[in-house]
Motif scaffolding. Structure first.
Motif, mmCIF file in Angstrom:
data_model
loop_
_atom_site.group_PDB
_atom_site.id
_atom_site.type_symbol
_atom_site.label_atom_id
_atom_site.label_comp_id
_atom_site.label_asym_id
_atom_site.label_seq_id
_atom_site.Cartn_x
_atom_site.Cartn_y
_atom_site.Cartn_z
ATOM 1 N N MET A 75 19.808 6.509 -1.357
ATOM 2 C CA MET A 75 18.554 7.000 -1.932
ATOM 3 C C MET A 75 17.522 5.878 -2.001
ATOM 4 N N LEU A 76 17.955 4.669 -2.379
ATOM 5 C CA LEU A 76 17.040 3.526 -2.399
ATOM 6 C C LEU A 76 16.517 3.215 -1.003
ATOM 7 N N ASP A 77 17.403 3.264 0.001
ATOM 8 C CA ASP A 77 16.983 3.033 1.384
ATOM 9 C C ASP A 77 15.979 4.086 1.829
ATOM 10 N N LEU A 78 16.213 5.334 1.443
ATOM 11 C CA LEU A 78 15.308 6.424 1.795
ATOM 12 C C LEU A 78 13.923 6.191 1.203
ATOM 13 N N ILE A 79 13.857 5.852 -0.073
ATOM 14 C CA ILE A 79 12.578 5.631 -0.741
ATOM 15 C C ILE A 79 11.854 4.422 -0.135
ATOM 16 N N SER A 80 12.589 3.366 0.138
ATOM 17 C CA SER A 80 12.005 2.168 0.733
ATOM 18 C C SER A 80 11.451 2.461 2.128
ATOM 19 N N ALA A 81 12.221 3.161 2.952
ATOM 20 C CA ALA A 81 11.771 3.494 4.304
ATOM 21 C C ALA A 81 10.537 4.392 4.261
ATOM 22 N N GLU A 82 10.523 5.338 3.333
ATOM 23 C CA GLU A 82 9.367 6.230 3.202
ATOM 24 C C GLU A 82 8.110 5.434 2.837
ATOM 25 N N THR A 83 8.232 4.526 1.893
ATOM 26 C CA THR A 83 7.096 3.712 1.454
ATOM 27 C C THR A 83 6.587 2.837 2.599
ATOM 28 N N GLU A 84 7.509 2.219 3.323
ATOM 29 C CA GLU A 84 7.117 1.350 4.428
ATOM 30 C C GLU A 84 6.513 2.151 5.581
ATOM 31 N N PHE A 85 7.023 3.355 5.834
ATOM 32 C CA PHE A 85 6.440 4.217 6.867
ATOM 33 C C PHE A 85 5.007 4.571 6.488
ATOM 34 N N LYS A 86 4.788 4.937 5.226
ATOM 35 C CA LYS A 86 3.438 5.294 4.767
ATOM 36 C C LYS A 86 2.477 4.112 4.908
ATOM 37 N N ALA A 87 2.940 2.911 4.619
ATOM 38 C CA ALA A 87 2.085 1.729 4.747
ATOM 39 C C ALA A 87 1.677 1.515 6.203
ATOM 40 N N ASN A 88 2.623 1.669 7.122
ATOM 41 C CA ASN A 88 2.307 1.522 8.544
ATOM 42 C C ASN A 88 1.395 2.642 9.029
ATOM 43 N N ALA A 89 1.615 3.863 8.536
ATOM 44 C CA ALA A 89 0.753 4.986 8.916
ATOM 45 C C ALA A 89 -0.670 4.747 8.420
ATOM 46 N N SER A 90 -0.809 4.182 7.241
ATOM 47 C CA SER A 90 -2.129 3.871 6.698
ATOM 48 C C SER A 90 -2.828 2.814 7.548
ATOM 49 N N ALA A 91 -2.104 1.800 7.976
ATOM 50 C CA ALA A 91 -2.686 0.773 8.849
ATOM 51 C C ALA A 91 -3.118 1.385 10.182
ATOM 52 N N PHE A 92 -2.308 2.285 10.714
ATOM 53 C CA PHE A 92 -2.652 2.952 11.974
ATOM 54 C C PHE A 92 -3.920 3.792 11.799
ATOM 55 N N GLU A 93 -3.999 4.539 10.711
ATOM 56 C CA GLU A 93 -5.183 5.367 10.452
ATOM 57 C C GLU A 93 -6.439 4.507 10.286
ATOM 58 N N THR A 94 -6.306 3.354 9.661
ATOM 59 C CA THR A 94 -7.441 2.436 9.524
ATOM 60 C C THR A 94 -7.919 1.976 10.892
ATOM 61 N N GLY A 95 -6.982 1.669 11.775
ATOM 62 C CA GLY A 95 -7.341 1.284 13.144
ATOM 63 C C GLY A 95 -8.060 2.403 13.877
ATOM 64 N N ALA A 96 -7.576 3.627 13.696
ATOM 65 C CA ALA A 96 -8.225 4.777 14.335
ATOM 66 C C ALA A 96 -9.643 4.962 13.799
ATOM 67 N N GLU A 97 -9.818 4.769 12.505
ATOM 68 C CA GLU A 97 -11.157 4.876 11.914
ATOM 69 C C GLU A 97 -12.083 3.786 12.448
ATOM 70 N N LEU A 98 -11.554 2.577 12.636
ATOM 71 C CA LEU A 98 -12.356 1.501 13.208
ATOM 72 C C LEU A 98 -12.796 1.830 14.632
ATOM 73 N N TRP A 99 -11.886 2.422 15.418
ATOM 74 C CA TRP A 99 -12.253 2.854 16.776
ATOM 75 C C TRP A 99 -13.376 3.882 16.717
ATOM 76 N N ASP A 100 -13.292 4.817 15.769
ATOM 77 C CA ASP A 100 -14.345 5.845 15.618
ATOM 78 C C ASP A 100 -15.681 5.187 15.298
ATOM 79 N N VAL A 101 -15.678 4.206 14.419
ATOM 80 C CA VAL A 101 -16.924 3.513 14.060
ATOM 81 C C VAL A 101 -17.494 2.800 15.273
#
Length: 108
Positions: A75-101
């Motif tokens: 369960m700890l591994d699951l929560i940690s992986a989910e949090t880290e996935f969300k952080a990477n997804a947020s970084a990816f979305e920021t990059g996509a927004e920068l491309w749009d700008v």
């Protein structure tokens, strides 16, 4: 660092966490399988940026008629992986927004 490099690093991070989640799912699914050896994920940083993951058996001893899976740890591994996935997804979305700008600036 370019925007595409940043996005590539974020994608590799999401792929690593996906692999980690798959190993956790295998562990939970086999928690009651006698003799099952828990799978662990090893993360490695790449020189060019990003990360890679490898999954291997833990090598820990298993009791006869049981596995060495600790559902609390999974369960700890699951929560940690989910949090880290969300952080990477947020970084990816920021990059996509920068491309749009940049694209909107280029059109103007």
């Amino acid at each position: 660092m370019s925007i595409s490099t940043m996005m590539g690093i974020a994608v590799s991070g999401m792929q690593v966490q996906t692999k980690r989640l798959a190993a956790t799912a295998d562990n939970v699914a086999n928690a009651l399988t006698p003799g099952y050896d828990r799978r662990v994920t090893s993360l490695t940083s790449l020189a060019a940026g990003g990360a890679s993951a490898s999954v291997r058996p833990s090598g820990e001893t298993t009791l006869p008629g049981a596995s060495n899976v600790d559902l609390g740890q999974e369960m700890l591994d699951l929560i940690s992986a989910e949090t880290e996935f969300k952080a990477n997804a947020s970084a990816f979305e920021t990059g996509a927004e920068l491309w749009d700008v940049l694209m909107s600036i280029k059109r103007d």
